[in-house]
Design an enzyme around this catalytic site. Sequence first.
Site, PDB file in Angstrom:
ATOM      1  N   ASN A   1      -5.859 -16.144   1.194  1.00  0.00           N
ATOM      2  CA  ASN A   1      -6.824 -15.090   1.493  1.00  0.00           C
ATOM      3  C   ASN A   1      -8.097 -15.359   0.669  1.00  0.00           C
ATOM      4  O   ASN A   1      -8.040 -15.416  -0.564  1.00  0.00           O
ATOM      5  CB  ASN A   1      -6.182 -13.743   1.113  1.00  0.00           C
TER       6      ASN A   1
ATOM      7  N   HIS B   1     -11.911 -12.711  -1.841  1.00  0.00           N
ATOM      8  CA  HIS B   1     -12.578 -12.525  -3.138  1.00  0.00           C
ATOM      9  C   HIS B   1     -13.567 -13.626  -3.478  1.00  0.00           C
ATOM     10  O   HIS B   1     -14.313 -13.501  -4.450  1.00  0.00           O
ATOM     11  CB  HIS B   1     -11.543 -12.246  -4.225  1.00  0.00           C
TER      12      HIS B   1
ATOM     13  N   HIS C   1      -9.956 -10.346   5.478  1.00  0.00           N
ATOM     14  CA  HIS C   1      -9.869  -8.916   5.809  1.00  0.00           C
ATOM     15  C   HIS C   1     -11.285  -8.382   5.958  1.00  0.00           C
ATOM     16  O   HIS C   1     -12.025  -8.304   4.980  1.00  0.00           O
ATOM     17  CB  HIS C   1      -9.124  -8.199   4.674  1.00  0.00           C
TER      18      HIS C   1
ATOM     19  N   ARG D   1     -13.138  -5.438   6.076  1.00  0.00           N
ATOM     20  CA  ARG D   1     -12.941  -4.010   5.819  1.00  0.00           C
ATOM     21  C   ARG D   1     -14.056  -3.212   6.473  1.00  0.00           C
ATOM     22  O   ARG D   1     -15.157  -3.719   6.698  1.00  0.00           O
ATOM     23  CB  ARG D   1     -12.929  -3.739   4.312  1.00  0.00           C
TER      24      ARG D   1
ATOM     25  N   ARG E   1     -17.003  -4.707   2.154  1.00  0.00           N
ATOM     26  CA  ARG E   1     -17.213  -4.925   0.720  1.00  0.00           C
ATOM     27  C   ARG E   1     -17.083  -6.394   0.327  1.00  0.00           C
ATOM     28  O   ARG E   1     -17.611  -6.813  -0.676  1.00  0.00           O
ATOM     29  CB  ARG E   1     -16.272  -4.065  -0.117  1.00  0.00           C
TER      30      ARG E   1
ATOM     31  N   GLU F   1      -7.068  -9.860   9.063  1.00  0.00           N
ATOM     32  CA  GLU F   1      -6.545  -8.564   8.603  1.00  0.00           C
ATOM     33  C   GLU F   1      -7.518  -7.475   8.994  1.00  0.00           C
ATOM     34  O   GLU F   1      -8.735  -7.639   8.782  1.00  0.00           O
ATOM     35  CB  GLU F   1      -6.462  -8.575   7.075  1.00  0.00           C
TER      36      GLU F   1
ATOM     37  N   THR G   1      -5.314  -2.943  -0.630  1.00  0.00           N
ATOM     38  CA  THR G   1      -4.411  -2.283   0.320  1.00  0.00           C
ATOM     39  C   THR G   1      -3.199  -1.760  -0.437  1.00  0.00           C
ATOM     40  O   THR G   1      -2.359  -2.530  -0.890  1.00  0.00           O
ATOM     41  CB  THR G   1      -3.984  -3.285   1.418  1.00  0.00           C
TER      42      THR G   1
ATOM     43  N   GLU H   1       4.588  -8.262   7.912  1.00  0.00           N
ATOM     44  CA  GLU H   1       4.308  -8.785   6.574  1.00  0.00           C
ATOM     45  C   GLU H   1       4.785  -7.738   5.578  1.00  0.00           C
ATOM     46  O   GLU H   1       4.312  -6.598   5.594  1.00  0.00           O
ATOM     47  CB  GLU H   1       2.815  -9.092   6.392  1.00  0.00           C
TER      48      GLU H   1
ATOM     49  N   HIS I   1       0.983  -9.802  -1.320  1.00  0.00           N
ATOM     50  CA  HIS I   1       0.287  -8.826  -2.172  1.00  0.00           C
ATOM     51  C   HIS I   1       0.775  -8.943  -3.609  1.00  0.00           C
ATOM     52  O   HIS I   1       1.954  -8.794  -3.892  1.00  0.00           O
ATOM     53  CB  HIS I   1       0.440  -7.371  -1.710  1.00  0.00           C
TER      54      HIS I   1
END
Length: 236
Positions: free
Chosen positions: A7, A10, A43, A45, A49, A70, A101, A151, A186
Amino acid sequence: MLRLGINVDHVATLRNARGGPHPDPLSAAQMAIAAGADGITIHLREDRRHIRDADVAAIRYGIDAPLNFEMAGTDEMVRIALQTRPNACCLVPEKRTEVTTEGGLDVAGQHNTLRPMISALRAAGIRVSLFVDADAHQLTAAAALGADIVELHTGAYAHGRAGELDRLIAGATLAHGLGLEVHAGHGLTYDNVAAVAAIPTVMELNIGHFIIGQAIFEGLPQVIGRFRDLMSIARS
Ligand code: PXP
């Protein structure tokens, strides 16, 4: 084989801190794949962000590996997913005020809202994954809705909550028995990945924050290589 999805949200978080183009999530995604990642997760969002709309298109067409998109179960995100046509969509709960999440999707409670979304995505050839807690009620509901994948949320396990590993093992076994492909993610790190990787019915791990953070110290290819080693040892 146990797949590793990276992922890159970030990388975008860091880029957005200064408003310029660097560091570029697409370059990170390409580097991750070159280092042995099996797929990329992003993801988008509602509040944008980290990943932005332009990143979605750039990464969709800029990588030679499956893209896991996502998204919250909203009409806007379904429209973007149908335009983007990723390999898979992972539906997650989303709250504006959360840092990440925080829990699994209430598949059972949102049955009627999710059904048409899942049908539309699957009709477009997109595999549908539901991000859920390892809870029998939710897993049964996911299977009843025709999801391809669940998941399992590993956040509580990663926080060291007692009994969570057993819950993940039982959930993975149940989901597999219901015909669902089982993924997990996660909060996974070098220290806690092995026990999840050792669950034989888990087919894919999706890891973000720790990998991107640790890449500052070791480099992205090195961190991915170490996860691959930890996963193979755990699996064998
Ligand atoms: N899987 C899902 C569905 C997620 O929402 C996230 C966090 O964005 C992850 C995996 C990765 O979690 P982490 O960034 O803690 O590795």
